[in-house]
Design a protein around this motif. Structure first.
Motif, PDB file in Angstrom:
ATOM      1  N   HIS A  78       0.967  -1.100   0.228  1.00  0.00           N
ATOM      2  CA  HIS A  78       0.014  -0.070   0.003  1.00  0.00           C
ATOM      3  C   HIS A  78       0.890   1.244  -0.089  1.00  0.00           C
ATOM      4  O   HIS A  78       1.966   1.171   0.730  1.00  0.00           O
ATOM      5  CB  HIS A  78      -0.935  -0.033   1.173  1.00  0.00           C
ATOM      6  N   GLY A 102       0.812   4.226   1.482  1.00  0.00           N
ATOM      7  CA  GLY A 102       0.990   4.946   2.409  1.00  0.00           C
ATOM      8  C   GLY A 102       2.050   4.397   3.380  1.00  0.00           C
ATOM      9  O   GLY A 102       3.060   5.237   3.683  1.00  0.00           O
ATOM     10  N   PRO A 103       1.979   3.112   3.760  1.00  0.00           N
ATOM     11  CA  PRO A 103       2.979   2.550   4.530  1.00  0.00           C
ATOM     12  C   PRO A 103       4.430   2.500   3.728  1.00  0.00           C
ATOM     13  O   PRO A 103       5.253   2.678   4.380  1.00  0.00           O
ATOM     14  CB  PRO A 103       2.484   1.193   4.557  1.00  0.00           C
ATOM     15  N   ARG A 156       6.120   5.789   4.133  1.00  0.00           N
ATOM     16  CA  ARG A 156       6.597   6.003   5.520  1.00  0.00           C
ATOM     17  C   ARG A 156       7.796   5.231   5.422  1.00  0.00           C
ATOM     18  O   ARG A 156       8.820   5.692   6.116  1.00  0.00           O
ATOM     19  CB  ARG A 156       5.627   5.465   6.450  1.00  0.00           C
ATOM     20  N   LEU A 198       6.079  13.774   1.586  1.00  0.00           N
ATOM     21  CA  LEU A 198       5.419  13.725   2.907  1.00  0.00           C
ATOM     22  C   LEU A 198       6.361  14.123   4.030  1.00  0.00           C
ATOM     23  O   LEU A 198       5.892  14.778   4.801  1.00  0.00           O
ATOM     24  CB  LEU A 198       5.119  12.001   2.915  1.00  0.00           C
ATOM     25  N   GLU A 202       5.516  17.114   6.524  1.00  0.00           N
ATOM     26  CA  GLU A 202       5.850  16.945   8.364  1.00  0.00           C
ATOM     27  C   GLU A 202       6.708  17.931   8.708  1.00  0.00           C
ATOM     28  O   GLU A 202       6.276  18.169   9.996  1.00  0.00           O
ATOM     29  CB  GLU A 202       6.291  15.172   8.343  1.00  0.00           C
ATOM     30  N   GLU A 255       3.360  14.066  12.486  1.00  0.00           N
ATOM     31  CA  GLU A 255       3.409  12.699  11.778  1.00  0.00           C
ATOM     32  C   GLU A 255       2.165  12.410  11.105  1.00  0.00           C
ATOM     33  O   GLU A 255       1.311  12.267  11.664  1.00  0.00           O
ATOM     34  CB  GLU A 255       3.958  11.695  12.838  1.00  0.00           C
ATOM     35  N   LEU A 256       2.409  12.265   9.601  1.00  0.00           N
ATOM     36  CA  LEU A 256       1.310  12.017   8.903  1.00  0.00           C
ATOM     37  C   LEU A 256       0.601  10.478   9.333  1.00  0.00           C
ATOM     38  O   LEU A 256       1.531   9.720   9.325  1.00  0.00           O
ATOM     39  CB  LEU A 256       1.607  12.122   7.266  1.00  0.00           C
ATOM     40  N   GLU A 257      -0.470  10.298   9.251  1.00  0.00           N
ATOM     41  CA  GLU A 257      -0.957   8.992   9.513  1.00  0.00           C
ATOM     42  C   GLU A 257      -0.940   8.293   8.053  1.00  0.00           C
ATOM     43  O   GLU A 257      -2.129   8.345   7.465  1.00  0.00           O
ATOM     44  CB  GLU A 257      -2.243   9.144  10.141  1.00  0.00           C
ATOM     45  N   LEU A 258      -0.200   7.443   7.889  1.00  0.00           N
ATOM     46  CA  LEU A 258       0.130   6.792   6.726  1.00  0.00           C
ATOM     47  C   LEU A 258      -0.263   5.414   6.666  1.00  0.00           C
ATOM     48  O   LEU A 258      -0.461   4.824   5.753  1.00  0.00           O
ATOM     49  CB  LEU A 258       1.464   6.904   6.163  1.00  0.00           C
ATOM     50  N   ASP A 259      -0.179   4.626   7.980  1.00  0.00           N
ATOM     51  CA  ASP A 259      -0.181   3.154   7.945  1.00  0.00           C
ATOM     52  C   ASP A 259      -1.471   2.584   7.167  1.00  0.00           C
ATOM     53  O   ASP A 259      -1.591   1.525   6.798  1.00  0.00           O
ATOM     54  CB  ASP A 259      -0.007   2.968   9.257  1.00  0.00           C
ATOM     55  N   VAL A 264      -3.223   3.970   4.812  1.00  0.00           N
ATOM     56  CA  VAL A 264      -3.531   4.663   3.555  1.00  0.00           C
ATOM     57  C   VAL A 264      -3.356   3.842   2.380  1.00  0.00           C
ATOM     58  O   VAL A 264      -2.189   3.372   2.052  1.00  0.00           O
ATOM     59  CB  VAL A 264      -2.717   5.975   3.448  1.00  0.00           C
ATOM     60  N   VAL A 265      -4.224   3.265   1.859  1.00  0.00           N
ATOM     61  CA  VAL A 265      -4.405   2.559   0.612  1.00  0.00           C
ATOM     62  C   VAL A 265      -3.807   3.026  -0.693  1.00  0.00           C
ATOM     63  O   VAL A 265      -3.136   2.573  -1.249  1.00  0.00           O
ATOM     64  CB  VAL A 265      -5.384   1.467   0.500  1.00  0.00           C
TER      65      VAL A 265
END
Lengths: 229, 84
Positions: free
Chosen positions: A108, A110-111, A114, B46, B50, B56-60, B62-63
């Protein structure tokens, strides 16, 4: 999704068991030269971050090398892998060999963003396959951009493993046969202060040269050992 | 942060990353296909956001991160940092 993790564990377990069984019979050729080149690099590039890169098919042989020689591929190096089947198998083998792994969650956006951001900003030295997810044998454009952004000393690692079993496990995998010779060549560091296209070409050439050097060194040292015997 | 404000912030940061003018970056622009960004470039944007917004952007979870609007959505849904 639920079936994938157990599959990676099963395959990882089998590969690790095979590697551990075969490892004692594998002869490391030219390890002294590789370690000497590495020590010199560490001395001249003190305090720099290193990015050691190699082809996907060299991944398991390099872990095998690292389990025998602690210098170049020592425990301060983290191996990067992704969450594909091949990547998760690699991670499982790494864990079982007591090595550190750095996960890139490719599934995905987003991860992944990150994980890449953390990787770029880390000061940790890493080992990474540059042709992950194909086309194999070619430095990926994204890897060139990663090398550029990491501002690390990029060092190509070439290997020659003979005789070897070649498998296709999502990506290409090489496993040593009993009594195999594993030759590692540490290539010249790549100057990353160029544009992405030139850098990609340099990284490709650097790894081709290092791989070729491993082949040449393997032949020369094997002949020398035979003559001395 | 309101979505419109987030969109303006994302467009500004993207324009810097891409060395383009802000008018070339539209809300519906596809990051990869139209703006030519790879995942490394997205990661850099990103982090630039930040740093600028000290969050801290919430990415975990996010698909989907395909368009400028998607990026703005991530920034918009991230709570502002608690100031001490």
């Amino acid at each position: 999704m639920a079936r994938r993790a157990p599959l990676a564990r099963v395959v990882g377990h089998a590969l690790r068991a095979y590697l551990q069984a075969v490892a004692p019979s594998v002869r490391l050729v030219g390890a002294e030269a590789a370690e000497s080149t590495w020590s010199e690099l560490r001395r001249t590039q003190a305090d720099r971050r290193f990015l050691l890169y190699y082809w996907t098919e060299a991944g398991l042989p390099l872990m095998l090398y690292g389990s025998r020689e602690e210098g170049l591929l020592g425990r301060d190096l983290a191996f990067v892998h992704d969450d594909t089947l091949g990547g998760r198998v690699t991670a499982d083998v790494l864990r079982r060999l007591g090595r550190r792994a750095w996960l890139l969650r490719h599934r995905h956006a987003g991860p992944l963003a990150r994980d890449l951001g953390r990787l770029i900003r880390s000061s940790e030295s890493i080992g990474i396959a540059v042709d992950g997810r194909g086309p194999y044998g070619h430095v990926g454009a994204e890897f060139a951009r990663l090398a550029e952004r990491c501002e690390a000393v990029s060092v190509p690692l070439g290997i020659r493993l003979t005789p070897a079993v070649r498998l296709r496990l999502a990506g290409p995998v090489q496993l040593p046969r009993a009594g195999a010779e594993l030759t590692l060549s540490v290539g010249a560091p790549i100057d990353c202060a160029v544009d992405s296209r030139t850098l990609r070409s340099r990284l490709q050439r650097g790894l081709e040269v290092a791989s070729s050097m491993a082949g040449t060194r393997s032949g020369v040292l094997t002949r020398a050992a035979s003559a001395g015997a | 942060m309101p979505q419109l404000e987030a969109r303006d912030a994302v467009v500004r940061v993207l324009a810097i990353e891409l060395k383009a003018s802000e008018s070339e970056v539209r809300a519906a622009s596809s990051l990869r296909k139209e703006l030519g960004m790879d995942s490394i470039a997205v990661a850099n944007v990103l982090y630039a956001l930040e740093e600028e917004y000290d969050c801290e952007l919430e990415l975990d979870g996010v698909v989907r991160l395909d368009t400028v609007e998607d990026l703005a959505g991530v920034l918009s849904n991230t709570p502002a940092p608690v100031s001490h």
